[in-house]
Design an enzyme around this catalytic site. Structure first.
Site, mmCIF file in Angstrom:
data_model
loop_
_atom_site.group_PDB
_atom_site.id
_atom_site.type_symbol
_atom_site.label_atom_id
_atom_site.label_comp_id
_atom_site.label_asym_id
_atom_site.label_seq_id
_atom_site.Cartn_x
_atom_site.Cartn_y
_atom_site.Cartn_z
ATOM 1 N N GLU A 285 -43.017 -17.198 -1.753
ATOM 2 C CA GLU A 285 -41.958 -18.614 -1.560
ATOM 3 C C GLU A 285 -42.529 -19.826 -1.969
ATOM 4 O OE1 GLU A 285 -42.050 -19.717 2.793
ATOM 5 O OE2 GLU A 285 -40.080 -20.999 2.405
ATOM 6 N N GLU B 53 -25.700 -9.105 6.809
ATOM 7 C CA GLU B 53 -26.116 -8.345 5.668
ATOM 8 C C GLU B 53 -27.245 -8.909 5.177
ATOM 9 O OE1 GLU B 53 -22.872 -8.051 2.393
ATOM 10 O OE2 GLU B 53 -24.494 -8.796 1.273
ATOM 11 N N ASP C 262 -27.361 -17.589 -0.640
ATOM 12 C CA ASP C 262 -26.903 -16.002 -1.136
ATOM 13 C C ASP C 262 -28.455 -15.458 -1.511
ATOM 14 O OD1 ASP C 262 -26.382 -13.897 -2.684
ATOM 15 O OD2 ASP C 262 -25.664 -14.991 -4.365
ATOM 16 N N GLU D 188 -16.125 -15.006 -6.183
ATOM 17 C CA GLU D 188 -16.646 -14.446 -7.452
ATOM 18 C C GLU D 188 -15.579 -13.848 -8.431
ATOM 19 O OE1 GLU D 188 -20.430 -12.799 -6.686
ATOM 20 O OE2 GLU D 188 -21.352 -14.683 -6.440
ATOM 21 N N GLU E 127 -33.357 -9.192 -5.311
ATOM 22 C CA GLU E 127 -32.625 -9.860 -6.306
ATOM 23 C C GLU E 127 -33.259 -11.226 -6.687
ATOM 24 O OE1 GLU E 127 -28.627 -10.696 -5.531
ATOM 25 O OE2 GLU E 127 -28.308 -12.002 -7.270
ATOM 26 N N ARG F 179 -27.932 -5.449 -9.623
ATOM 27 C CA ARG F 179 -29.085 -6.094 -8.791
ATOM 28 C C ARG F 179 -29.962 -4.733 -8.338
ATOM 29 N NH1 ARG F 179 -28.089 -10.673 -11.328
ATOM 30 N NH2 ARG F 179 -25.950 -11.476 -10.570
ATOM 31 N N ASN G 256 -18.142 -5.256 -5.958
ATOM 32 C CA ASN G 256 -17.370 -5.648 -6.921
ATOM 33 C C ASN G 256 -16.653 -4.268 -7.155
ATOM 34 O OD1 ASN G 256 -18.028 -8.335 -7.011
ATOM 35 N ND2 ASN G 256 -19.937 -7.983 -8.215
ATOM 36 N N TRP H 162 -21.672 -23.369 -9.410
ATOM 37 C CA TRP H 162 -21.941 -22.091 -8.691
ATOM 38 C C TRP H 162 -22.416 -22.797 -7.190
ATOM 39 C CZ3 TRP H 162 -20.840 -17.378 -9.432
ATOM 40 C CH2 TRP H 162 -20.468 -16.866 -10.832
HETATM 41 O O1 GCW Z 1 -25.493 -12.913 -5.188
HETATM 42 C C1 GCW Z 1 -24.668 -12.434 -5.699
HETATM 43 C C2 GCW Z 1 -25.004 -11.462 -6.763
HETATM 44 C C3 GCW Z 1 -23.867 -10.379 -7.250
HETATM 45 C C4 GCW Z 1 -23.247 -9.944 -5.956
HETATM 46 C C5 GCW Z 1 -22.735 -11.202 -4.966
HETATM 47 C C6 GCW Z 1 -22.288 -10.614 -3.859
HETATM 48 C C7 GCW Z 1 -22.126 -7.768 -5.828
HETATM 49 O O2 GCW Z 1 -25.771 -11.951 -7.685
HETATM 50 O O3 GCW Z 1 -24.320 -9.702 -7.938
HETATM 51 O O4 GCW Z 1 -22.159 -9.130 -6.547
HETATM 52 O O5 GCW Z 1 -23.952 -11.830 -4.699
HETATM 53 O O6 GCW Z 1 -22.963 -10.513 -2.597
HETATM 54 O O7 GCW Z 1 -21.214 -10.146 -3.740
#
Ligand code: GCW
Length: 715
Positions: free
Chosen positions: A541, A412, A390, A311, A418, A188, A230, A572
Site C-alpha cells: 500500500e 466477495e 473494486d 461492464e 489483481e 485475472r 463474464n 470507469w
Molecule cells: O475489477 C474487475 C475486473 C474484471 C472482473 C470484474 C468483476 C470478471 O477487472 O476482470 O470481471 O471486476 O468483478 O466482474
C-alpha cells in the site's frame, strides 16, 4: 528375457526409485499446506498413543475420503503405518462418523448438541474399553473437516491427548469463484491456465481439479463456481452440462459443490427464445427446464452466480426489469432442488461522465440494491465486493452490507491479487480482510440495540437472522505447480478459508498455522515468514496507493504497472481527482458526491468530517490541498513522498529478511522466493519514482528531504 534384472540393473532401478522419490518431494509448492511432512522423532513420540487405524461408521463417498485422508496424513506425519480398516471396534482407533452414527455405536457418550451444519467434534474418549479419538460431524462433510483439523494439529505437533473440541462454521456459504474461460484462460488469473477447461471443452484429465477440491475441503470451503462471471452462454448448452458434470464428479468426494456462472441472456442466446425478459413466462419455463436438466446430471449442484448489467453484460435493464426480477426467476427454478443464486452487486455504469463532480461509481451498488431490499427470494444471495469500488489496496467497507436487512448477503473477497501485485509481489490480504470483516457498521438493529454489527455478522446472516449468507473468494488457481503463481500467495487462499470458517481468528494465528504447515516450525522460519507476510499489505500500500487514493495503477490496461493518469478522464470512475493544487475524491454529503450518506449515521459522522476521517482513507472521502496537514502532523504531499520511499525501502528489506532463511528451508522454494523479492524490490522503486515524480510535476511542491524530482523535469 530373465524375470529378474541383473544386480547392476536392479541397483540402477533402485537408485532411480530413490531419485524419483526425492524428486517427488521436491518442493514445488504443489502440496501447499497439506505436505504432511514427517515430525522429528522426538515430537512424533508425543503421539505414541495415537491409534494406528480408523473405524468408519458409514460408507458414504465423503466418509471414505475422510478415512483415506486420515491414513495418508497420519502415516506420513508420524512415519508409521496407519490402516484405514473398516472392521468393527476391537482395538484403539480413530472413529469417524456422523453424530447419529456415533450415538448408535456409543449411546453413553454425550456429544454436543445444536452444532451447525458441517460442524465437528474432536474428542479423546474410551469407547467399548478402547482408547479412541472421535471425529464426529453433523454431516459427512463435517467428519472430513474434522479429519483435516486433526491432521493439521498433529502436523503442528499440538497435543491431542485429552482433546475435546467443537468447531462449527460461522456461515453456511464458504465458496470460491474461479473466473475461468472455456478456452482455458483465466480472467485475472496468474497461476497458469484453467484447471477445468481447455480449447472450449472440459479437460479430459481432471486430476488437478480433484486435488484443488482437496485443498478447498481442507480449509472448510464447500462450493466452487468453475467459470468466469463474464459467462459464456455456451456453459448451459446441454452438451456442456454433461461435460461439466465430470468436474462435479471430481469435486464430490471432497464435499465441494459445483456451481456455474450464467449469462442472463441465455434463454435467447442459446435457448432459441426471442427474449430473456425475466417476467416472461416462456423465460421462466426455460430456466426451470434447464435447471431440472442440470440436477438430473449433477444432483448435488450448488446454484448460479450472476453478473448482469455490468461492464457490458446484458441484464434485466434491457426490459426495464430489476435485479430482483432477474434473480427470482432463476431462484424459483433452483428452489425445489435446494440451489441458490448469487446475484453480484457489482453493477455500475462504466461510461460515467468524469466531468460531473457529483458522479461516483462508489455509489452504484447501494443505489441499485438498497431499494430492492425485501424483494429477493430467500434462496438469493447478494454477493457484495468488500469495498465500493473494486478490490483496491484500501477501501472502506461497502455501505451495502448495512443496507440490506431482508436480503441474504455474501462478501466477495479477491484472493487472486489483481490490484495488489498479481502474485509477483507479496501481499498477504488477511489483515485487510479482517479490517473489513471486523468493521462495525453501527446498523440500528431494533431487536438488539447497542450490540455491535460488524460486517462478518451481517454477511453471515446473524444480525438480521437470515437463512443463509457468508463468504465468497475469487480464487483463480491455475495449472501452475504452485497453483497461484507463487508459493507465498497460497497464504491468501488458506487465510480466506480459515476466515470463512471463523472470522474471529487473528491474522497472526492464521499465518502461524500456514507457515508451520507450508514450511516448518523452525523458529527462524516462523518468525521471518510471519513478519514478512503480516507486513506485506502495508508495504505494498505504501508504495502503490497511500491515504486511500486507490491503487494508482494502469486501470485501463494491466492493473499492475503504475499509471496514475489512466484513472482520470474516462468513464470507469476510479478517479482520484489529482490536479495541481489538490487531490482526492470528495464523497461527503456536504460538498461531494454524497456517497458518505449511504452509511448508517455513526459511520457518516466518522467519514464526513476531516477531523475524524482516518488518514488512511482521507483521499477516498475528501478532496484536500497537497499542503493539508494529516493527523500525523505531516502534509499530504510529504506523506506521499515519505510513504513511497519508506515502502520501497521496506520492500528491499524483504530480501535480507528472506536471506536469513537460507539453510532453514528447502533450496527450491528458497531460491524461487528470493528471486521474487529481488524483482519486487525493483518494482517498488519503479512505483516510487513514477508516483513521486508525477505528483511533484503536478504540484510543484518539493520533497523536504530532497529525494524527489532530481531527474524529473522542473514544474
Ligand atoms: O475489477 C474487475 C475486473 C474484471 C472482473 C470484474 C468483476 C470478471 O477487472 O476482470 O470481471 O471486476 O468483478 O466482474
Amino acid at each position: 528375457m530373465s524375470r529378474f534384472p541383473p544386480f547392476a540393473a536392479l541397483g540402477a532401478v533402485l537408485l532411480c526409485a530413490v531419485a524419483l522419490s526425492i524428486q517427488a518431494r521436491a518442493e514445488t509448492g504443489a502440496e501447499a499446506w497439506l505436505r504432511y511432512s514427517a515430525l522429528p522423532p522426538q515430537l512424533a513420540k508425543r503421539y505414541a498413543q495415537f491409534p494406528t487405524s480408523a473405524v468408519v461408521l458409514g460408507d458414504s463417498l465423503v466418509l471414505k475420503t475422510a478415512q483415506k485422508e486420515l491414513a495418508r496424513g497420519a502415516s506420513q506425519i508420524l512415519g508409521r503405518p496407519f490402516s484405514a480398516d473398516n472392521s468393527s471396534l476391537s482395538h484403539s482407533a480413530v472413529i469417524l462418523g456422523t453424530l447419529d452414527q456415533l450415538h448408535d455405536l456409543a449411546p453413553n457418550l454425550n456429544p454436543p448438541r445444536g452444532m451447525s451444519n458441517d460442524g465437528y467434534w474432536l474428542k479423546s474418549a474410551t469407547v467399548h474399553g478402547f482408547h479412541c479419538i472421535i471425529v464426529a460431524g453433523t454431516t459427512d462433510r463435517g467428519v472430513l473437516y474434522g479429519v483435516f483439523a486433526l491432521l493439521s494439529k498433529i502436523a503442528r505437533a499440538e497435543s491431542i491427548a485429552s482433546i475435546d473440541e467443537i468447531q462449527q462454521p460461522y456461515a453456511p456459504i464458504r465458496w470460491v469463484n474461479q473466473w475461468d474461460n472455456l478456452d482455458g484462460r483465466i480472467e485475472r488469473g496468474y497461476g497458469g491456465p484453467s484447471l477445468f477447461f481447455a480449447d472450449g471443452k472440459v479437460r479430459d484429465d481432471l486430476t488437478r481439479a480433484g486435488q484443488y477440491a482437496r485443498l478447498l475441503a481442507s480449509i472448510g470451503i464447500n462450493g466452487c463456481t468453475v467459470n468466469n462471471v463474464n459467462a459464456d452462454p455456451r456453459i448451459l448448452d446441454d452438451n456442456f452440462i454433461a461435460q461439466v458434470s465430470r468436474i462435479a464428479d471430481a469435486f464430490r468426494p471432497w464435499g465441494v459443490q459445483l456451481s456455474l456462472s450464467v449469462d442472463l441472456s441465455s434463454p435467447k442466446a442459446i435457448g432459441g427464445l426471442d427474449t430473456f425478459d425475466p417476467l416472461d413466462s416462456k423465460v421462466a419455463d426455460w430456466w426451470r427446464k434447464k435447471v431440472d436438466e442440470i440436477y438430473r446430471q449433477i444432483p448435488d449442484f450448488g446454484g448460479f452466480v450472476v453478473k448482469a448489467d455490468s461492464e457490458g453484460r446484458l441484464g434485466p435493464s434491457t426490459y426495464g426489469r430489476t435485479p430482483a426480477d432477474a434473480a427470482n426467476v432463476i431462484a424459483r427454478a433452483l428452489k425445489p432442488h435446494g440451489g441458490v443464486v448469487f446475484y453480484r452487486a457489482f453493477v455500475y455504469n462504466h461510461h460515467l461522465d468524469w466531468r460531473n463532480l457529483k458522479n461516483d461509481r462508489a455509489k452504484a451498488a447501494y443505489d441499485n440494491f438498497h431499494p430492492l431490499d425485501g424483494d429477493f427470494d430467500d434462496n438469493v444471495i447478494i454477493q457484495i465486493k468488500n469495498g465500493p469500488i473494486d478490490f483496491q489496496v484500501r477501501e472502506p467497507a461497502s455501505p451495502l452490507f448495512a443496507g440490506l436487512r431482508h436480503t441474504n448477503e455474501a462478501i466477495e473477497l479477491q484472493i487472486t491479487q489483481e490490484y495488489t501485485g498479481q502474485q509477483r509481489q507479496l501481499c498477504f490480504l488477511v489483515p485487510m480482510w479482517k479490517e473489513v470483516l471486523d468493521f462495525d457498521m453501527h446498523v440500528d438493529n431494533p431487536s438488539a440495540r447497542n450490540q455491535p454489527t460488524p460486517v462478518k455478522d451481517l454477511v453471515a446472516g446473524r444480525t438480521f437472522h437470515r437463512p443463509t449468507g457468508g463468504f465468497v473468494g475469487v480464487a483463480d488457481l491455475g495449472m501452475d505447480a504452485n497453483w497461484l503463481g507463487s508459493p507465498l500467495a497460497m497464504a491468501n487462499l488458506y487465510g480466506f478459508g480459515r476466515l470463512a470458517w471463523n472470522p474471529n481468528l487473528s491474522a497472526e494465528t492464521i499465518i502461524d498455522e500456514w507457515t508451520r504447515l507450508t514450511f516448518s516450525a523452525d523458529p527462524v522460519v516462523l518468525h521471518t515468514i510471519s513478519k514478512l507476510q503480516l507486513s506485506s499489505w502495508h508495504v505494498y500500500e505504501s508504495y502503490t496507493g497511500p491515504l486511500g487514493a486507490g491503487t494508482l495503477t494502469n486501470i485501463t490496461g494491466n492493473h499492475y504497472d503504475p499509471a496514475p493518469e489512466s484513472s482520470e478522464e474516462n468513464g470507469w470512475g476510479q478517479w482520484h481527482r489529482a490536479d495541481h493544487t489538490s487531490i482526492g475524491m470528495d464523497r461527503t454529503i456536504a460538498t461531494g458526491t454524497g456517497f458518505v450518506g449511504q452509511y448508517p449515521p455513526a459511520i457518516q459522522q466518522l467519514y464526513e468530517s476531516l477531523a475524524t476521517c482516518p488518514d488512511n482513507l482521507l483521499l477516498f472521502f475528501h478532496h484536500v490541498p497537497y499542503t493539508y496537514v494529516l493527523h500525523s502532523g505531516k502534509t499530504v504531499i510529504q506523506h506521499i513522498y515519505d510513504s513511497h520511499y519508506d515502502g520501497a525501502e521496506r520492500a528491499r528489506d524483504f530480501i535480507s529478511q528472506w536471506k536469513t532463511l537460507q539453510g532453514h528451508i528447502d533450496e527450491e522454494r528458497y531460491r524461487d522466493i528470493l528471486a521474487r523479492f529481488e524483482y519486487q524490490a525493483g518494482e517498488a522503486v519503479v512505483w516510487r519514482d513514477t508516483i513521486c515524480n508525477w505528483i511533484y510535476r503536478l504540484s510543484g511542491i518539493p520533497d523536504e528531504k530532497h529525494r524527489v524530482g532530481s531527474s524529473a523535469p522542473s514544474p
